[in-house]
Design an enzyme around this catalytic site. Structure first.
Site, mmCIF file in Angstrom:
data_model
loop_
_atom_site.group_PDB
_atom_site.id
_atom_site.type_symbol
_atom_site.label_atom_id
_atom_site.label_comp_id
_atom_site.label_asym_id
_atom_site.label_seq_id
_atom_site.Cartn_x
_atom_site.Cartn_y
_atom_site.Cartn_z
ATOM 1 N N GLY A 217 6.284 3.448 3.812
ATOM 2 C CA GLY A 217 6.318 2.649 2.972
ATOM 3 C C GLY A 217 4.892 2.089 2.338
ATOM 4 C CB SER A 218 3.561 -0.547 0.924
ATOM 5 O OG SER A 218 4.726 -0.946 -0.112
#
Lengths: 485, 485
Positions: A217-218
């Site tokens: 993810g981020s």
């Protein structure tokens, strides 16, 4: 009748000679292969015939040995706080064998290692019993406890903490875990317990910290930001030319941001502070797959790590088009990372751009505590220049100061971090993974970098965010390391 | 041991015949007997120290017991067979003593005690029983030497011996009396005792063969036709060998014991060869053995499975581990025991030959010597057996009467074949059979019968070496003396 009698005497002599030859064959020529035959029970009788050496954390043994009853395997392994330490030690069971450190350093622990040959010979001459040596780890008991306690309350997940300047692993936790003591013996109960654990759908035997890869993810935006800074085309506070609605190249699909955040034309710092998908997706697409891949691999992606326990290879795809590269650059598409990998990313940034080889065995000792082997810190790569690393640090510190990672703030200590909330499953139907990677910094450098992933939670989707679930655990782990310094 | 050196030279091999004033060698025997008692006592102490860390409680009693038995045997030999071979008694005493030590050592095995409790509900140590059997054996030894003043008396019982041997051989087949132990029907059960009649039949049969062949040897040797370099016996002279062959085959088929069958047929062929000096009998014997063994093996599944287990003991072991009936892991376990002993062995009391399980102290006792005394110790034991055989054959050479030659040659040959068949079976040289090592292995019949066998050999050797009585001075001789002035 004497002639035949003499011949009979020769014949009888030949019979005895045949026996002597056969005896030499099985006791000399074939002796080694018979001795070490895996079905020869003497192999495991010998193995468990004396107390096993111990695995040491902070000067104290986290393992032990216990005398058994009713079996010819005399000693079995015990653990203190088994579930907490299982991802570090692995198990050593009379019925299913050993894994991880218990297996890798088995020779030292049993005393059979060639490096202990001299010691063994002396013991043999002086009539002492063979003794196992110790494995001294780099772990930090307080950090491990903080990590395990934090995860235990959150269901499934993993934590890896590393000392950035050396690569020493300080915490390595995974939940749900198991107590290796419950199947250390030789009985049917032991073997049934193991089978039950092995079949458990929650996979307690899985070492998530090393062997499970998650979409990062981020948190992967840190790698993208590194690539951006290293390219020389970006500065932390320089505006990126990113439209409010960015359509991925070669498609008609826009890349969406989570919620209403200030991403239009945002600087790298602001985009990291609010975790803008558009900005970092576009950077990834603009830099191109090759630059992204090169940077990711400098951080250790696409390669198994041996700490010395093997960790799975994290993945950054080597064959992608521009839109896939954009998705990958924000930690989606088929990018996948182990918690160890993300801790290495944070660690390299915190160590001013130098990635140290992570390791968790500091020293192997003989039974008399002499050093048999000592691990020296080793540089693995330099994903960032010192200047760029410090720029990225200041960006990460902004994230914690006033961005998505405020839950990780520690009073009086500089903390840099990055949250991540990775969606997965068909149409993102699975419960998202909450990530947080961070480091703490004092005047004498960074003592700890940590990666936390919380895999599953009973909380509803909206509440799962790296900052909410994972950051507090990371904070506690960092605090434990800072307090023990 | 000057008698040994003299026997090595064929030029002087008859030096003992009628050598007036030949030394009786009783003091040599006594000196050797001291070693034969002291060595097992040390071995016994060694086992106790290795297993419990202290001298065994029964050390004094055991040492005195063995010493007393050896002392009684020696005194009786000195009194009733003063010119007997000085090596036979010490060699047998040494084997018997070492056997007792290892049987006691295996009594201490937790594994075997557990097995016995599982199988029979209780564990009874075997060593005290073996000591009792040894005492009975020595008593029989003493009895034979005292009552049998001259071995030629046995010649009178030629045909009674034949009947006796037949009865003994057939006893295990009598319903209600015979027992099937581990697939071989060579045991009978009388009033709480298990007896292996074959061990006694071995001696009785040798007496019959010796008596019969002495009478028939000329007919068998001379009345033959020459064909292709071989002397072919007449049809009617073939009768006896065919009868013995048939009985051997019957033993093989109904008692399913290859070893006993081979032993009797082998002994007969050896004695036939000694009696007739015709190599053709050996050729016939080998042919008939081959035909019989192959023929029986083609339909007898028991023999086939033994051969299979011999060719692939590992496969047999794995089948047994899977719990498939009719398979035994013992052969493989024995091989592992030998291999694990290596060159010098683990030391008494420190091996794991108890893994062999049942019959570890009888059929498989050699494996314990192999593991705990190593190649060196086991070779020494095999050489001791070889020495007994060679001393027996030497006795046969030195004896003046054909009956004594045949009997001593037959008994020695049978002894050699038995040692070869058992040791070869346990070491995997030939298929495993159901006999035991003379003197070493646990088992009353074997110990008692072999002490009787030894007594007969000692009696024959005494007769052989005893100086011819000085011619009695007769009055006539006195009168015809020429007196020179």
């Amino acid at each position: 009748m004497n002639k035949p009698l003499r011949r009979i005497a020769i014949f009888c002599g030949l019979l005895v000679l045949a026996l002597l030859l056969r005896d030499n064959w099985i006791q000399y020529v074939k002796a080694d292969s018979l001795q070490s035959d895996k079905n020869n029970r003497r192999v495991i009788i010998e193995r468990y015939s004396q107390p096993r050496g111990n695995i040491i954390v902070d000067g104290k043994a986290i393992t032990g040995s216990k005398k058994t009853t009713g079996t010819d395997l005399k000693y079995k392994r015990t653990w203190k706080d088994g579930p907490m330490w299982a991802p570090v030690t692995g198990y050593s069971s009379q019925v299913v064998g050993a894994t991880q450190l218990e297996s890798i350093d088995d020779g030292i622990l049993t005393g059979n290692d060639d490096r202990l040959f001299f010691r063994r010979t002396i013991d043999m001459i002086t009539g002492k019993k063979k003794q196992g040596g110790n494995v001294v780890t780099t772990l930090n008991a307080a950090a491990q406890k903080a990590a395990y306690d934090g995860l235990k309350n959150r269901g499934k997940g993993a934590v890896v903490a590393i000392e950035p300047s050396t690569g020493k692993i300080l915490a390595l936790a995974s939940t749900p875990s198991y107590d290796p003591s419950v199947f250390a013996g030789n009985s049917t109960t032991d073997s049934n317990t193991f089978v039950k654990l092995d079949k458990d759908k929650d996979q307690p035997l899985l070492n998530r910290a090393l062997r499970q890869t998650y979409p990062p993810g981020s948190t992967f935006k840190l790698v993208t930001a590194s690539a951006a800074l290293e390219s020389g085309k970006y500065e932390p506070d320089q505006h990126t030319e990113t439209p409010k609605r960015w359509i991925m190249p070669g498609t008609s699909r826009p890349l969406n941001n989570e919620g209403n955040i200030p991403c239009e034309n945002a600087t790298l710092r602001v985009a990291l502070q609010w975790s803008c998908n558009t900005v970092y997706g576009k950077i990834g697409a603009d830099l191109g797959k090759d630059a992204m891949l090169k940077e990711a691999e400098k951080f250790g992606f696409n390669k198994e790590q041996f700490v010395p326990v093997r960790s799975s290879a994290s993945r950054f795809d080597t064959d992608m088009n521009a839109s896939q590269t954009a998705m990958s650059s924000i930690g989606q598409y088929d990018t996948a990372a182990t918690p160890l990998q993300m801790a290495m990313v944070a660690s390299a940034i915190a160590n001013d751009g130098t990635l140290m080889q992570p390791y968790m065995v500091d020293e192997l000792q003989s039974s008399t505590l002499d050093t048999v082997q000592k691990t020296e810190p080793k540089e693995l790569s330099r994903p960032l220049s010192k200047e760029n690393a410090q720029k990225l640090q200041s960006m990460m510190e902004t994230v914690v100061e006033k961005g998505t990672g405020t839950n990780a703030k520690i009073p009086g200590v500089t903390v840099g971090g990055k949250t991540g909330t990775a969606q997965h499953g068909v149409d993102n139907s699975g419960k998202p993974y909450a990530w947080f990677v961070s480091y703490a910094k004092t005047s004498s450098g960074s003592p700890v970098a940590v990666a936390v992933v919380v895999e599953d939670s009973d909380a509803n989707r909206g509440d799962i965010s790296g900052g909410g679930l994972a950051a507090p655990i990371a904070k506690n782990v960092m605090q434990a390391v800072l307090n023990s310094k | 041991m000057s008698s040994m050196s003299s026997s090595s030279s064929s030029a002087t091999h008859t030096s003992t015949i009628g050598a007036i004033g030949a030394p009786s060698r009783r003091n040599t025997e006594l000196a050797l007997l001291v070693f034969a008692v002291v060595i097992p006592v040390f071995a016994y102490a060694n086992v106790g120290l290795a297993i419990d860390g202290k001298l065994p409680a029964g050390l004094l009693g055991y040492g005195l017991g063995l010493g007393l038995l050896a002392g009684v045997a020696h005194v009786v030999v000195r009194r009733f067979a003063a010119y007997a071979d000085p090596l036979l008694l010490p060699l047998a005493t040494l084997l018997n003593g070492l056997g007792l030590v290892v049987i006691w050592r295996l009594d201490q095995s937790d594994h075997l005690q557990r097995l016995a409790k599982l199988q029979y509900g209780a564990f009874h140590p075997d060593a005290p029983k073996q000591l009792l059997y040894s005492a009975i054996g020595i008593a029989l030894f003493v009895g034979v030497l005292m009552l049998l003043k001259d071995h030629r008396i046995l010649q009178r019982y030629t045909y009674i011996s034949m009947m006796g041997a037949l009865v003994l051989l057939l006893l295990p087949l009598v319903p209600g009396l015979g027992m099937n132990v581990f697939g071989a029907r060579i045991w009978i059960h009388v009033g709480g005792f298990s007896i292996q009649p074959g061990e006694f039949a071995k001696i009785v049969l040798a007496i019959f063969f010796a008596g019969y062949l002495m009478v028939k040897r000329d007919a068998l040797a001379l009345a033959s036709r020459r064909f292709m370099g071989l002397y072919l016996p007449r049809g009617r002279d073939l009768g006896p060998i065919i009868v013995v062959w048939a009985i051997s085959i019957l033993i093989l088929v109904f008692e399913t014991d290859l070893g006993t069958s081979l032993l009797f047929f082998g002994m007969f062929v050896v004695m036939l060869y000694v009696a007739t000096e015709r190599t053709s009998w050996i050729v016939f014997g080998l042919l008939m053995s081959a035909v019989g063994a192959v023929g029986v093996a083609s339909f007898e599944t028991h023999v086939q499975s033994r051969v299979q287990a011999w060719l692939n003991p590992m496969h047999e072991y794995l089948l047994s581990r899977k719990g498939i009936g009719g398979h035994s892991e013992q052969a493989m376990q024995a091989l592992w025991a030998f291999g694990s002993g290596g060159t010098l062995g683990t030391g008494l009391g420190q091996g794991h030959s108890d893994l062999i399980g049942f019959a570890a102290n009888s059929d498989f006792i050699l494996a314990t010597y192999g593991e705990e005394l190593g190649l060196a110790g086991l070779m020494a034991i095999l050489v001791i057996y070889g020495l007994i055989v060679q001393r027996g054959l030497r006795t046969a050479l030195a004896t003046r009467d054909p009956f004594g030659k045949l009997l001593a040659g037959g008994l020695s040959g049978a002894f050699a074949i038995q040692v070869f068949v058992v040791a070869g079976g346990v070491m995997g040289l030939i298929p495993l059979t159901g006999m035991t090592m003379p003197f070493l292995a646990y088992g009353g019949s074997s110990v008692i019968a072999n002490w009787a066998l030894l007594a007969i050999l000692i009696r024959i050797s005494d007769t052989a070496r005893r100086p011819a009585p000085a011619p009695a001075p007769t009055p006539d001789a006195e009168m015809t003396q020429v007196v020179r002035p």
